[in-house]
Design an enzyme around this catalytic site. Structure first.
Site, PDB file in Angstrom:
ATOM      1  N   ARG A 169       0.802  -1.210   0.000  1.00  0.00           N
ATOM      2  CA  ARG A 169       0.000   0.000   0.000  1.00  0.00           C
ATOM      3  C   ARG A 169       0.844   1.274   0.000  1.00  0.00           C
ATOM      4  NH1 ARG A 169      -2.781  -3.947   1.111  1.00  0.00           N
ATOM      5  NH2 ARG A 169      -1.169  -4.611   2.542  1.00  0.00           N
ATOM      6  N   THR A 170       1.801   1.366   0.921  1.00  0.00           N
ATOM      7  CA  THR A 170       2.545   2.620   1.023  1.00  0.00           C
ATOM      8  C   THR A 170       3.387   2.865  -0.217  1.00  0.00           C
ATOM      9  OG1 THR A 170       2.612   2.340   3.421  1.00  0.00           O
ATOM     10  CG2 THR A 170       4.130   3.934   2.460  1.00  0.00           C
TER      11      THR A 170
ATOM     12  N   LYS B 175      25.175  -5.846  -0.079  1.00  0.00           N
ATOM     13  CA  LYS B 175      26.634  -5.887  -0.091  1.00  0.00           C
ATOM     14  C   LYS B 175      27.223  -5.166   1.105  1.00  0.00           C
ATOM     15  CE  LYS B 175      26.729  -5.869  -5.159  1.00  0.00           C
ATOM     16  NZ  LYS B 175      27.206  -5.144  -6.370  1.00  0.00           N
TER      17      LYS B 175
ATOM     18  N   ARG C 266      11.387   3.615   3.897  1.00  0.00           N
ATOM     19  CA  ARG C 266      10.884   2.738   4.960  1.00  0.00           C
ATOM     20  C   ARG C 266      12.063   1.885   5.435  1.00  0.00           C
ATOM     21  NH1 ARG C 266       5.517  -0.910   4.986  1.00  0.00           N
ATOM     22  NH2 ARG C 266       4.710   1.169   5.471  1.00  0.00           N
TER      23      ARG C 266
ATOM     24  N   HIS D 145       4.868   6.420  11.584  1.00  0.00           N
ATOM     25  CA  HIS D 145       4.452   6.337  10.176  1.00  0.00           C
ATOM     26  C   HIS D 145       3.596   7.575   9.906  1.00  0.00           C
ATOM     27  CE1 HIS D 145       3.543   4.967   6.307  1.00  0.00           C
ATOM     28  NE2 HIS D 145       3.144   3.706   6.535  1.00  0.00           N
TER      29      HIS D 145
END
Length: 1581
Positions: free
Chosen positions: A1330-1331, A1358, A1379, A1407
Site C-alpha cells: 500500500r505505502t 553488499k 521505509r 508512520h
C-alpha cells in the site's frame, strides 16, 4: 356496523350498456377509517366467491340503473358474518381509488373513461397492454397489490393522531408482489427508508387502547403485540381486522424469530429463500442474523436467490403481453422479459410527504422525456400510484419498486443499466447515492462524494471557508452547558435542531437561555450520543432561493427567486417571487458569485439549489442541495426555460445551451408560488409558520406585478377575499409598528376593523381606531356578543383574521394553551381566512388595495406551442376600397381582419373606389364609415389632387401623392406634386407610390424642400437601388415593401404587378434598405385580376408569411418588430398604444380562411393566438371580442406630437421582445442583464453551447486557483517529513485542503501535471504494497516519475550503509521516500540527505503519512474529527501507525479508547504525551465495553515480525476479531479503519458493511500523498 369490511369496486360502462368491473379492493382496516387513511388490498383477499360476485352484480346493476357512461366507483360496507351489506357511496367520476385501480391492474381508467365519454364503445378501445385484446374485459391479476398511506402528523404541534372518517395522510405508496406478506412488507419499507418491514418498533409500546383506537402507528402496534405474544384472536378482538390478514402478518413475525436462531454462517438456504418470498429485505434478514445488508446480499446471490422480473399484463399471462410495466418478486421461477436495452435508470420521488411532493415527480418525468427525445432507452423506478412517472407509457420500462439500495442494485444488475440518474427524485434517491457509488453503480451527474460533501455540515462548512463564502456561525454540542456557552457567545436568537437533521424537521428558533432550556427539555436530550446543532439565527434577514445548472463545475444557468417571508419560515412554506422584486442588485451579484464558486468547488454537473439569507447586502449560505429542488418546476415554468432538460442533457454528456433566452427578463410578468396547507383536516394543529415545513401542496399564478400574482395565487388555494370585517391580533410591538400603514390602508378601503386588546390600543393611539374584541379562556355566556372575539369567529362575522403571534413558544409549559392558539384554531375550524406572517399580511393588504376584477390574460397560462409576444404591429398602408363610399362596410371588414392578423393600428390608404379622401365630403363619409366600425386604432391620410394642393384636411395624418391609384385620378406630373411639397406642413409625413423617373423627381423635390418623404410599395430593383443611393447621400427618405412582393414572383403568379424572381432575390439580399413592411394595395390588385377582389385581401397572410420566413431562417423576429412596429411609429409620429400586443404561436400551422388567395395551398406556420388592444382581449383563437367601437382615430394625436422631433437613425434590427406586457415604445428596449432574474448585474461568459467533456480526455493547462494558492504558501516546502508531531493543526488543514483539490482533479481529469520532470526515489527495506504503491501512484498522477529500490536487490545486501544509500539516491531524485525497520532511521537519513526525506515507517517508531491519511479519512467519512470517540484496537505496543495517529488526534477534541491485550498496550511515552495534551483516554481489554459508543474503530494487525516469542504471538494474534455480530452492536454511522494488511482481525464478511472504510482509506491515501508530494516540492516550480 363497527367491524364491517369496507369494499370498493371500480366499474366502467359504455354507451351500448357494456359494463365491467375493472378492480375490486378491500380495506385492511374495518369500516370507520377513511379509505385514504386505510391500507387497501387489491384484489380482495378475504371475500368468498359468493360475496365477491354478489357485490359485483350489485355494482353493475347500480351503474346501469343510474345510467352512468364512463367510470364509476362504488363503496360497500359488508358484514363479515353474514351476507348483509350497504352501499356507502357511489362516485360517478374518477376518484382517488381510480388511480390506485389503474396502477394496480394496468387498466388505464382515465384513458378509457375519456373514450367512453366520446361514445366510443368498450369493444372498440384496444388494450394498451396486450395490444391484441380490447378494453371490454375484466383484468385478471396473478399478483396482489397493497396501498399504504403516509402520515406526517409528527410535524404538527397538538394535532390529534387518531384515524377516523377525516383523511389525514399526505401521500401513499403501492407495492406489488405474489403474496400478501411479500407485498405489505414492501409497502411498509416504501413508506419510510428507515423501516425494514413488518417488524417490532422498539420505541412503540403495546397498549390495548392503541389497538382499539387506530392511529398512524397502528401497524407497528400490531407488530409489537405479536412480538410480545398476543394471539391473533386477541388482536382481532381489539382491532376487528380480518383474521386472514392477521395470520399472514403473524407468519412474518414467526419467520423473523426463526431467522434469529441462526448466524450468517449457519442460516439454511431454504430459510433464506423463504424469508425473501415473504418479503424480507436483506437489511431485515441481516438484523435477524446479526449480519449486514451487503453480506446477506452476497450470501443469497451466491446461493442463487435472486428476484425475477414479472409483468403487469392484465390477463394473468393468458395472452401474450407487450407491457413494460414491471415488478420484482422471489415467488417466481423465470423472468417475463429479456434485458437488452441497457437503459438509463431514473429514480423517482417515492411517497409524497411534507417536503417532497409532486414537484419532484415533474422533475423525474421531464428527465425521462428528455432522455427519450434523445433516443436514450429509459428505466423508471418509483412506487407512488399518484404520480405521472408511474404511468407505464412514460418510460421504456417502469419498475413499480422500492427505491432503496437492495432493489436499485437488483434492477441495475438485471438491466445492465448504463447509468443511474438520482438527482430528480428529491432526497430519497439522494440518500442512497453514496452506497450505490460504493457498489460500482455509475451515477450520472455530480459525484456522490460531492453530494456527501454538500450534505455533511462539517465538510460543507470547510468548503465554504476555503472558497470564502460566508455562512451563519454554528456548532455541534453535546451538553447543555456547552450549548448555553455557545449561545451566549454568538448571541440570541439561535436555531436549534438535533444533529441528525440537515434542515426543517425538529428545528426551532429560541430567543433566550430560558427558551433554550425549555426546548432542550421538551424536544431532545443533549448528550454525546444525541448532540444538537446550534446556529446563529439572523433576524429580519431576507431568504433567497437560487436554482442553477452547471456542467463540469461551470454554471450555465441560474435563477434567483426571493421569499416574501423573512428567514425563519421553511422554504417549502414560503411565498416565492420570480423574478425578485425587492432585492438589491449588489445582493444578487454576490449570490451569483457565491453560487458559481460553490458549483465549481463541488464540480457540479446537473442541477443544484442553494438557499441564502441576506441582510444589509451581506449574504450567507444556509443550505445546498445537489439535486433538483422543490422550486425548479416553478422556476422552469415561469422562466419558460426547462432547467431539468438542461440538467439531464448535462448529465448525459449532450450539448447544453448556456443561458437560453427567457421572456421574463423583459419585465413582462411576475410569478408567485404560495403554499397550500391542510390544517382544516389536522384537528388541533397550530396553523403557524416556522422552520419546520407544514404545507402539503402549492399553487402558482402570474400577474402583471407581484400584487396581482399574489392575490390570484391566494384565491387559488381557496382563500376568500374579505368583504367587510377584518380581525387583527398582533403580538410584538415591532410588528405592530410594521403593520400600522397597512392597517390604515385597510381603513381607507372601507373595511371594518376589529382587534384584540393590545393591538386595539396601539392602533387607536397611532391614528387607526379599531373596534376592540375580548377573548376569554372559556366561553362566557354573560359576555356581550358584540365584544366577544370567540363569538365573532364562531358566527362567521369575521371575513379575515390577521394573527401575528409572539415568538415566545418555549417560555411557557408544553401544556399551556394560549389565547392566540385557540383563536387561530377557531379560524381554521370555521373556515375563516387566516394570515400569520407580517410580510404576507403587508403584501396582501397592498394587493387587496390594487385588486380589480380578474380577467384571463396571456400571463395566466402557458401552452405547448412556442409563443412570441410582439408589440402591437402597424400596417401603414391598409387599402379600404370603399373608404369614401356611403354605407360601405369595408372599414369594419378590414379592421376586424387586422386584429385577427396582429395589427393594432392601420394607416387607411387615401385612395379608394371610386375615389379616396380628397375633400371634406369624402372625409366626412370616411369618418362616418369608421365610426363604430373600427376594431383597431387607425389614422387617415389625404389623397393629393390639384384641387386640394392648398387645402389640408386637418383630420388626416399624412399626405398621399398617387401616381398609380386603385381608382380615380393620378397626379399628372411632378409639378402638381411640387405644389403639395410646398404647402404640406413640414412635420407631417408625405407618402407616394412614385416609380421610375417619377420617383427620381420626388426624391429631388424632397431634397430641394429639405423634408422627408416615404416611398410605399417599392416593386423594382432599380427603384430600390435609387432609394438606397439617396439614403447614402443623406436624403430624408424612407420606404416600404409590400409583403407579397417578397413571397410571390411574376413567373409564379403570371402578373406584371409582381417583381421578377431576380428582383425578388435582390429585395431579400438588400432587406436593410426597406424601413417597413406593409400589406398595401398589391394583394387587392392581384385578387382583382383573378376576378375575386375582397377588401381584406392579403391581410391575414402577411404575418404567417413573415413568421414562416423567420422559422426558415430568412428573417429574424427582430426584423418584423423593426419594420412593422418601431420604424412605422417613428416615420408617422404615431402615439403609444398602452397595453396593446399580439401573441403569435410561431410553430403552429396557419389555416387561411380565404380559399381564393395565392397562398391557400402553401403550408405556413405562425398563428395569431391572442390580440390585446389597450389592455383588453380583442381576439382569441378565432373568436372576436370587439364590436367596432374599440378602435380610435389617432390622427389628431399624431398631429399633436412635436414636429421638432429629433431625427434618429431608423432601426433595422432590434431585440425581439417576448414580454406579454410590452407596450409600443418610441425606442427599442435593449434588455439589460441587471434586470434579468438569471444574471443579476454580473456579466457571465456564456458560450452558445457547452460541450460536456469526458474525464481523462482533457489536458489541464492552468492549475486551479485553490491549488496554486495553497502551494505558494506551502508549510511543507522542502521539509523532511519524519514525525507526525512536526506539524500543527493549521498545517494539517492546508494538507487536507490540497488533498481535497487533488481528489477533484483526479476524478475530473485523471491527473494534474504539477511535478512534470520531478523524480521521486523510493527506498523500502521492508515489504510494502500500500505505502509504496500509493506514493508511486501519487507521483505518477502528478506528472512525475519514480525510481524504486528495495533492500533485497540493492547494494544494501553488499553492506552499503543507510547514509551512503541516501546520499546516492539524493543525486538522482528530488525527494526520497524511505521505509526502514529501525526506529529513528528516517531522522538519521535526513541528516545525510540534500533532498527532502519522507518517513514511510521506521520500525515500531512512526508512520506520519499513514497518520495524515487516517485523519483525512475520518474527516471525509464523518465530516469532522472533533467530538468523536475513537477506539484503537489490537497491537498498540508495536503499531507505528497508531503511535503517529494519536499524536495527531491530540490536536482535536476527542475521546480515545485503547483496547488491547495487556502485553500489547499503548507505550507509556505515548500516553504521557496525551496526558500533557489533556486528551481523555481509557484502556480496556474487552471491546464489548466500548463498541457501542465508538464513532471510529481503528483496528491494527498483531505484527508477527515484532515478536521474538512466537508462542506469545499465537496467544494474542486472535484476541480480537471483528465480525458482523460485533458490528451489530456498533453505531449505524461508525466507521471501521485498518492500515492493512490484515490477517484475521477483520472477517471478510465485514467488507460488505457500509461502515467498513479501510479500502476507501487507501484511496484517500492517494490524495493525501499527492498533496504531500506537491507541498514538499511546492516552491520548485
Amino acid at each position: 356496523m363497527k367491524g364491517w369490511k369496507e369494499i370498493e369496486y371500480e366499474v366502467v360502462r359504455d354507451c351500448r350498456d357494456n359494463c365491467i368491473t375493472v378492480c375490486n379492493m378491500e380495506n385492511f382496516d374495518p369500516l370507520g377509517i377513511h379509505t385514504g387513511d386505510s391500507i387497501v388490498v387489491a384484489p380482495s383477499q378475504t371475500l368468498s366467491d359468493e360475496d365477491y360476485n354478489m357485490l359485483r352484480t350489485t355494482a353493475v346493476n347500480v351503474i346501469r340503473h343510474l345510467g352512468v357512461v364512463g367510470e364509476c366507483n362504488i363503496q360497500y360496507a359488508l358484514n363479515p358474518f353474514s351476507k348483509e351489506y350497504c352501499i356507502i357511496e357511489v362516485n360517478a367520476r374518477l376518484s382517488r381509488s381510480s388511480a390506485l385501480a389503474s396502477k394496480a391492474t394496468g387498466y388505464p381508467l382515465a384513458f378509457v373513461a375519456a373514450k367512453l365519454g366520446l361514445n366510443i364503445p368498450l369493444n372498440e378501445i384496444s388494450n394498451s397492454v396486450t395490444k391484441v385484446t380490447c378494453a371490454c374485459f375484466e383484468p385478471s391479476l396473478d399478483y396482489v397489490v397493497v396501498k399504504m398511506p403516509r402520515w406526517d402528523l409528527a410535524k404538527f404541534d397538538r394535532v390529534s393522531k387518531a384515524l377516523s372518517s377525516s383523511m389525514k395522510s399526505v401521500g401513499e405508496v403501492m407495492s406489488i408482489g405474489r403474496t400478501f406478506e411479500e407485498t405489505i412488507q414492501k409497502a411498509i419499507r416504501a413508506i419510510d427508508p428507515s423501516l425494514v418491514g413488518f417488524a417490532p418498533k422498539e420505541s412503540y409500546p403495546v397498549i390495548d387502547d392503541e389497538l382499539m383506537n387506530p392511529n398512524d402507528q397502528r401497524v407497528f402496534a400490531i407488530a409489537n403485540a405479536m412480538n410480545q405474544g398476543y394471539s391473533v384472536d386477541r388482536i382481532w378482538e381489539l382491532t376487528k381486522i380480518d383474521k386472514w390478514f392477521l395470520n399472514k402478518l403473524q407468519n412474518i413475525i414467526h419467520l423473523d424469530k426463526t431467522l434469529a436462531k441462526f448466524s450468517a454462517n449457519s442460516v439454511p438456504t431454504s430459510l433464506l429463500r423463504s424469508a425473501k418470498q415473504l418479503g424480507f429485505s436483506d437489511r431485515q434478514i441481516a438484523t435477524a442474523i446479526s449480519s449486514n445488508e451487503l453480506s446477506v446480499r452476497r450470501l443469497r446471490t451466491d446461493a442463487g436467490i435472486v428476484p425475477f422480473v414479472k409483468q403487469i399484463d392484465t390477463v394473468a399471462a393468458e395472452f401474450p403481453a407487450f407491457t413494460n410495466y414491471l415488478y420484482m418478486t422471489y415467488n417466481a421461477v423465470e423472468h417475463d422479459v429479456t434485458f437488452e436495452d441497457k437503459g438509463v435508470m431514473v429514480l423517482g420521488s417515492g411517497v409524497y410527504r411534507i417536503g417532497s411532493s409532486v414537484e419532484f415527480d415533474w422533475c423525474a418525468v421531464r428527465a425521462i422525456r428528455t432522455l427519450r427525445a434523445r433516443g436514450v432507452k429509459t428505466v423508471m423506478v418509483n412506487y407512488n400510484p399518484e404520480t405521472v412517472s408511474t404511468d407505464y407509457d412514460e418510460a421504456d420500462r417502469l419498475y413499480f419498486e422500492n427505491i432503496n439500495l437492495e432493489r436499485i442494485l437488483d434492477i441495475y444488475e438485471a438491466e445492465s443499466s448504463t447509468g443511474v440518474v438520482i438527482s430528480m427524485g428529491g432526497q430519497t434517491p439522494n440518500n442512497i447515492a453514496l452506497p450505490l457509488h460504493r457498489q460500482n453503480v455509475k451515477i450520472l451527474g455530480t459525484s456522490p462524494e460531492m453530494i456527501d460533501t454538500a450534505e455533511n455540515r462539517y465538510k460543507f462548512s470547510r468548503m465554504l471557508d476555503q472558497i470564502n463564502v460566508d455562512q451563519p456561525l454554528w456548532k455541534e454540542l453535546t451538553s447543555f452547558d456547552e450549548a448555553g456557552e455557545f449561545c451566549e457567545k454568538v448571541g440570541y436568537p439561535v436555531l436549534v435542531r438535533p444533529s441528525y437533521v440537515l434542515s426543517g424537521a425538529a428545528m426551532n428558533v429560541v430567543y433566550s437561555a430560558d427558551d433554550l432550556a425549555n426546548y432542550l427539555g421538551q424536544a431532545t436530550a443533549v448528550s454525546r450520543d444525541h448532540p444538537v446543532v446550534i446556529s446563529k439565527y439572523i433576524e429580519d434577514a431576507k431568504e433567497i432561493e437560487m436554482d442553477a445548472i452547471a456542467v463540469n463545475g461551470k454554471m450555465v444557468m441560474h435563477v434567483v427567486s426571493e421569499h416574501v417571508e423573512n428567514a425563519g419560515v421553511h422554504s417549502g412554506d414560503a411565498t416565492l417571487i420570480l423574478p425578485p422584486q425587492d432585492l438589491d442588485p449588489e445582493t444578487i451579484r454576490k449570490i451569483e458569485v457565491a453560487t458559481a464558486k460553490i458549483g465549481q468547488a463541488l464540480d457540479v454537473t446537473g442541477c443544484y439549489n442553494i438557499q441564502f439569507i441576506a441582510k444589509d447586502n451581506e449574504i450567507k449560505v444556509i443550505e445546498c442541495n445537489l439535486r433538483a429542488s422543490r422550486s425548479m418546476p416553478f422556476v422552469s415554468k415561469v422562466m419558460e426555460v426547462d432547467l431539468i432538460e438542461m440538467a439531464t442533457n448535462a448529465m448525459l454528456g449532450f450539448p447544453v445551451e448556456a443561458y437560453p433566452e427567457s421572456p421574463i427578463p423583459k419585465t413582462g410578468y411576475v410569478g408567485i408560488k404560495v403554499p397550500q396547507f391542510s390544517f382544516s383536516r389536522l384537528s388541533g394543529a397550530d396553523p403557524i409558520l416556522g422552520v419546520e415545513m407544514a404545507s402539503t401542496g402549492e399553487v402558482a399564478c402570474f400577474g402583471k406585478d407581484k400584487y396581482e400574482a399574489y392575490i390570484k395565487a391566494l384565491v387559488s388555494t381557496g382563500f376568500t377575499l374579505p368583504k367587510k370585517n377584518i380581525l387583527l391580533s398582533i403580538g410584538s410591538f415591532k410588528e405592530k409598528q410594521e403593520m400600522l400603514p397597512a392597517v390604515k390602508r385597510l381603513r381607507s378601503l372601507g373595511y371594518s376593523l376589529f382587534a384584540t386588546a393590545g393591538t386595539a390600543d396601539f392602533m387607536s393611539e397611532h391614528g387607526a381606531p379599531v373596534k376592540y374584541l375580548e377573548t376569554l379562556e372559556d366561553d362566557n355566556d354573560g359576555q356581550k356578543s358584540e365584544y366577544s372575539l370567540n363569538q365573532h369567529l364562531a358566527n362567521n362575522l369575521i371575513d379575515l383574521y390577521i394573527n401575528l403571534p409572539s415568538k415566545n413558544r418555549y417560555r411557557r409549559p408544553a401544556s399551556y394553551v394560549s389565547k392566540g392558539y385557540r383563536t387561530r384554531r377557531m379560524a381554521v375550524d370555521f373556515s375563516i381566512p387566516l394570515i400569520t406572517n407580517v410580510k404576507c399580511a403587508k403584501l396582501f393588504v397592498e394587493a387587496l388595495a390594487r385588486h380589480k376584477d380578474f380577467e384571463i390574460e396571456s400571463v395566466d397560462y402557458k401552452d405547448s406551442n412556442r409563443t412570441v409576444t410582439l408589440p402591437g404591429l402597424v400596417n401603414i398602408q391598409a387599402l379600404i376600397p370603399g373608404i369614401s363610399s356611403t354605407a360601405s362596410k369595408d372599414f369594419d371588414t378590414v379592421t376586424k381582419t387586422c386584429i385577427s392578423s396582429g395589427f393594432t393600428l392601420i394607416g387607411a390608404m387615401a385612395t379608394g373606389i371610386p375615389k379616396g379622401i380628397e375633400d371634406k365630403a369624402s372625409l366626412a363619409i370616411a369618418i362616418t364609415n369608421s365610426r363604430d366600425h373600427a376594431h383597431c386604432d387607425y389614422f387617415l391620410s389625404q389623397n393629393a389632387t390639384v384641387a386640394n394642393a392648398h387645402h389640408r384636411l386637418k383630420e388626416t395624418t399624412a399626405l398621399f401623392i398617387p401616381f398609380a391609384p386603385i381608382a380615380g385620378r393620378a397626379v399628372a406630373n411632378v409639378a402638381e406634386a411640387a405644389m403639395h411639397f410646398h404647402s404640406w406642413p413640414l412635420g407631417s409625413p408625405i407618402v407616394t407610390d412614385a416609380k421610375g423617373t417619377d420617383l427620381a423627381s420626388i426624391l429631388l423635390l424632397a431634397s430641394l424642400h429639405n423634408r422627408s418623404v416615404h416611398i410605399t410599395g417599392v416593386s423594382s430593383a432599380d427603384d430600390m437601388n435609387l432609394i438606397s443611393l439617396s439614403k447614402e447621400k443623406g436624403l430624408q427618405v424612407t420606404c416600404d415593401i409590400e409583403v407579397f412582393s417578397l413571397f410571390l414572383t411574376r413567373e409564379e403568379a403570371g402578373s406584371k404587378l409582381l417583381p421578377t424572381k431576380a428582383e425578388q432575390d435582390a429585395f431579400w439580399n438588400n432587406l436593410h434598405v426597406f424601413d417597413c413592411f406593409t400589406v398595401g394595395a398589391l394583394p387587392y390588385r392581384l385578387a382583382a385580376e383573378k376576378g375575386h377582389a375582397v377588401a381584406q385581401a392579403g391581410i391575414e397572410e402577411t404575418l404567417p408569411l413573415l413568421v414562416d420566413a423567420v422559422n426558415k431562417g430568412r428573417l429574424g423576429m427582430n426584423d418584423i418588430i423593426a419594420k412593422l412596429y418601431t420604424n412605422p411609429r417613428k416615420i408617422f409620429l404615431l402615439p403609444e398604444q398602452k397595453d396593446s400586443y399580439v401573441e403569435i404561436e410561431t410553430d403552429r400551422g396557419c389555416i387561411l380562411t380565404h380559399a381564393t388567395g395565392p397562398f391557400v395551398n402553401r403550408a405556413l406556420a405562425g398563428t395569431v393566438h391572442r390580440f390585446v388592444l389597450n389592455g383588453k382581449t380583442a381576439y382569441l383563437d378565432g373568436a372576436w371580442y370587439t364590436n367596432g367601437t374599440e378602435g380610435k382615430d389617432v390622427s389628431s394625436v399624431s398631429q399633436a406630437i412635436t414636429k421638432a422631433i429629433e431625427k434618429v437613425p431608423l432601426i433595422t434590427s432590434v431585440p425581439v421582445h417576448h414580454s406579454p406586457r410590452l407596450g409600443p415604445m418610441a425606442e427599442p428596449i435593449t434588455p439589460s442583464r441587471s434586470n434579468d432574474a438569471r444574471h443579476g448585474s454580473v456579466q457571465i461568459e456564456t458560450p452558445l453551447t457547452v460541450p460536456v467533456q469526458i474525464a481523462g480526455t482533457t489536458t489541464v493547462k492552468e492549475m486551479p486557483s485553490a491549488v496554486m494558492r495553497i502551494l505558494h504558501n506551502s508549510p511543507f516546502s522542502h521539509r523532511h517529513i519524519l514525525s507526525s508531531k512536526q506539524f500543527d493543526r493549521n498545517e494539517l488543514h492546508a494538507l487536507f485542503s490540497l488533498a481535497h483539490e487533488m481528489r477533484t482533479q483526479v476524478e475530473r481529469n485523471g491527473s494534474i501535471d504539477l511535478l512534470h520532470g520531478k523524480v521521486m526515489c523510493s527506498m523500502f527495506y521492508e515489504p510494502s504494497t500500500r505505502t509504496s504503491c500509493s506514493f508511486a501512484a501519487a507521483m505518477a498522477r502528478l506528472g512525475g516519475s519514480v525510481v524504486s529500490v528495495d533492500g533485497g536487490s540493492s547494494s544494501v545486501v553488499k553492506g552499503e550503509t543507510l547514509a551512503d544509500t541516501i546520499r546516492t539516491l539524493g543525486c538522482y531524485g528530488d525527494l526520497i521516500v524511505l521505509r526502514h525497520p529501525d526506529p529513528g532511521s528516517a531522522a538519521t537519513a535526513a541528516k545525510f540527505s540534500k533532498v527532502p526525506v519522507i518517513n514511510a515507517g521506521d520500525g515500531v517508531g512512526e508512520h506520519p503519512t499513514q497518520a495524515f491519511l487516517d485523519v483525512y479519512t475520518i474527516r471525509e467519512e464523518l465530516g469532522t474529527v472533533n467530538g468523536l470517540t475513537i477506539t484503537l484496537l489490537g497491537d498498540l505496543k508495536n503499531g507505528r501507525t497508531v503511535h503517529s495517529l494519536v499524536k495527531l488526534l491530540a490536536y482535536y477534541h476527542v475521546t480515545l479508547n485503547f483496547v488491547s491485550p495487556s502485553s500489547l498496550q499503548m507505550p507509556e511515552a505515548v500516553k504521557q504525551e496525551l496526558r500533557q495534551a489533556r486528551v481523555l483516554f481509557a484502556e480496556y481489554s474487552d471491546l464489548n465495553e466500548v463498541i457501542g459508543e465508538s464513532d471510529v474503530l481503528y483496528v491494527t494487525r498483531v505484527q508477527k515480525e515484532r515478536f521474538t516469542d512466537l508462542g506469545e504471538y499465537e496467544r494474542v494474534k486472535s484476541a480480537y476479531v471483528i465480525n458482523n455480530k460485533m458490528m451489530s452492536k456498533a453505531k449505524t454511522q461508525m466507521v471501521v479503519m485498518h492500515p492493512l494488511p490484515r490477517v484475521s482481525e477483520i472477517e471478510p464478511e465485514v467488507d460488505f458493511d457500509q461502515r467498513a472504510a479501510y479500502f476507501r482509506q487507501m484511496r484517500y491515501g492517494l490524495y493525501v500523498r499527492m498533496a504531500l508530494l506537491a507541498l514538499v516540492l511546492g516552491k520548485s516550480f
